[in-house]
Scaffold this active site. Structure first.
Site, PDB file in Angstrom:
ATOM      1  N   CYS A   1      25.874  12.489 -15.556  1.00 28.10           N
ATOM      2  CA  CYS A   1      26.346  13.568 -16.435  1.00 28.10           C
ATOM      3  C   CYS A   1      27.603  14.238 -15.864  1.00 28.10           C
ATOM      4  O   CYS A   1      28.633  13.603 -15.737  1.00 28.10           O
ATOM      5  CB  CYS A   1      25.231  14.561 -16.723  1.00 28.10           C
ATOM      6  SG  CYS A   1      25.601  15.613 -18.160  1.00 28.10           S
TER       7      CYS A   1
ATOM      8  N   HIS B   1      21.445  11.340 -19.587  1.00 32.13           N
ATOM      9  CA  HIS B   1      20.401  11.778 -18.649  1.00 32.13           C
ATOM     10  C   HIS B   1      19.182  10.871 -18.778  1.00 32.13           C
ATOM     11  O   HIS B   1      18.102  11.316 -19.188  1.00 32.13           O
ATOM     12  CB  HIS B   1      19.994  13.224 -18.934  1.00 32.13           C
ATOM     13  CG  HIS B   1      20.892  14.249 -18.334  1.00 32.13           C
ATOM     14  ND1 HIS B   1      20.961  14.487 -16.975  1.00 32.13           N
ATOM     15  CD2 HIS B   1      21.774  15.111 -18.911  1.00 32.13           C
ATOM     16  CE1 HIS B   1      21.831  15.456 -16.736  1.00 32.13           C
ATOM     17  NE2 HIS B   1      22.340  15.848 -17.890  1.00 32.13           N
TER      18      HIS B   1
ATOM     19  N   GLU C   1      17.305   9.986 -16.614  1.00 30.30           N
ATOM     20  CA  GLU C   1      16.259  10.426 -15.681  1.00 30.30           C
ATOM     21  C   GLU C   1      15.389  11.534 -16.259  1.00 30.30           C
ATOM     22  O   GLU C   1      14.348  11.859 -15.670  1.00 30.30           O
ATOM     23  CB  GLU C   1      16.894  10.900 -14.367  1.00 30.30           C
ATOM     24  CG  GLU C   1      17.436  12.314 -14.365  1.00 30.30           C
ATOM     25  CD  GLU C   1      18.781  12.473 -15.056  1.00 30.30           C
ATOM     26  OE1 GLU C   1      19.333  13.589 -15.022  1.00 30.30           O
ATOM     27  OE2 GLU C   1      19.279  11.485 -15.632  1.00 30.30           O
TER      28      GLU C   1
END
Length: 301
Positions: A142, A235, A237
């Site tokens: 990001c 993102h 994750e």
């Protein structure tokens, strides 16, 4: 993990063309194996949530990892106790004379600032410069990806009229790239940002390859020469509840925040989120660790 097969087996060439890691018996019998040293530069204010998200993904492989958590010495973290930082984190000065197999640079909620206005920008520049010669591969996430693209390649970021917020469909732009091994041609990833990098700027840099893009969310995955630098603008994750928590936080502050797109069932924030990115998130991190860290790093750093 590698498949050990006879070097003359006909299927070996087929598997290698598909980026399947095959190893000869001779190499397997002589290789040295050790834990991979992975540093995580955690720039997020919600440090403990980010720790869990990243460790969950990088821990989901057969590889043994020795993880070192880093924080910025030049920035005062207000959302985590000093005791937590002292107990579990190091600074760049603590590790600058070491080498690492992999480095992860997280996002940070500073994207509306110019890079040079971020209070730890000079320290981050030192870390990114250090990574060029002391880290086998660095994964930027990001804002960390925007910062890395800007520092290493001069790629600018641009403000968005509205926050890119939700879960978006992406298309693979390059086939047969190891980072995308096992990816579907279309896959989902969350985004949560107020700025963007643009496809044309990426394509103008000959050292960079655009790997995945979204009609709505724009650039997602970019890779540098030999996979030494990987950039993920989304993102992957994020856990199931992260976008919900961000939405409720901003709503409770009275901010003008839209419901994250393509996230809640029936787009209703009173219903549960639908996770459509978990499998590709796991693939992204496992492929990075396997192909660009484990297979490329020397035994002696």
């Amino acid at each position: 993990m590698p498949i050990i097969i006879d070097k003359d087996l006909p299927a070996r060439k087929v598997l290698q063309k598909e980026n399947i890691f095959v190893m000869t018996k001779e190499r397997a019998e002589t290789q040295d194996i050790r834990a991979l040293k992975i540093a995580i530069l955690n720039l997020m204010p919600t440090k403990q949530d980010t720790e869990a998200q990243l460790l969950r993904l990088i821990g989901n492989t057969p590889l043994q990892l020795d993880v070192h958590l880093l924080h910025m010495e030049s920035h005062l973290s207000r959302n985590v106790t000093q005791e937590h930082l002292t107990s579990f984190y190091k600074t760049f000065r603590d590790i600058e004379n070491e080498k690492f197999d992999g480095l992860i640079i997280t996002g940070a909620p500073v994207e509306t600032l110019a890079f040079e206005e971020v209070d730890y920008w000079e320290e981050l520049k030192h870390i990114m410069e250090y990574s060029k010669t002391n880290v086998t591969s660095t994964l930027h996430i990001c804002w960390g990806a925007q910062a890395g693209l800007y520092y290493h390649y001069g790629v600018p970021k641009y403000p968005l009229k509205e926050k890119m917020f939700g879960v978006f469909e992406h298309e693979v732009c390059e086939q047969h790239v190891k980072l995308l091994q096992g990816f579907d041609e279309l896959f989902f990833a969350p985004h949560s940002r107020h700025t963007e990098v643009r496809e044309n700027d990426i394509r103008e840099v000959k050292e960079l390859t655009l790997l995945a893009n979204s009609e709505e969310a724009g650039v997602h995955l970019v890779i540098g020469p030999e996979g030494r630098q990987v950039f993920a603008l989304g993102h992957s994750e994020y856990s199931c509840e992260t976008l919900k928590q961000e939405y409720e936080r901003d709503r409770d502050k009275g901010l003008n925040i839209d419901v994250p797109k393509n996230y809640f069932k029936h787009n209703n924030p009173d219903e549960k989120p639908l996770v459509r990115w978990r499998s590709h998130g796991n693939l992204l991190f496992s492929n990075w660790l396997n192909y660009y860290v484990y297979q490329e790093t020397p035994y002696i750093l």
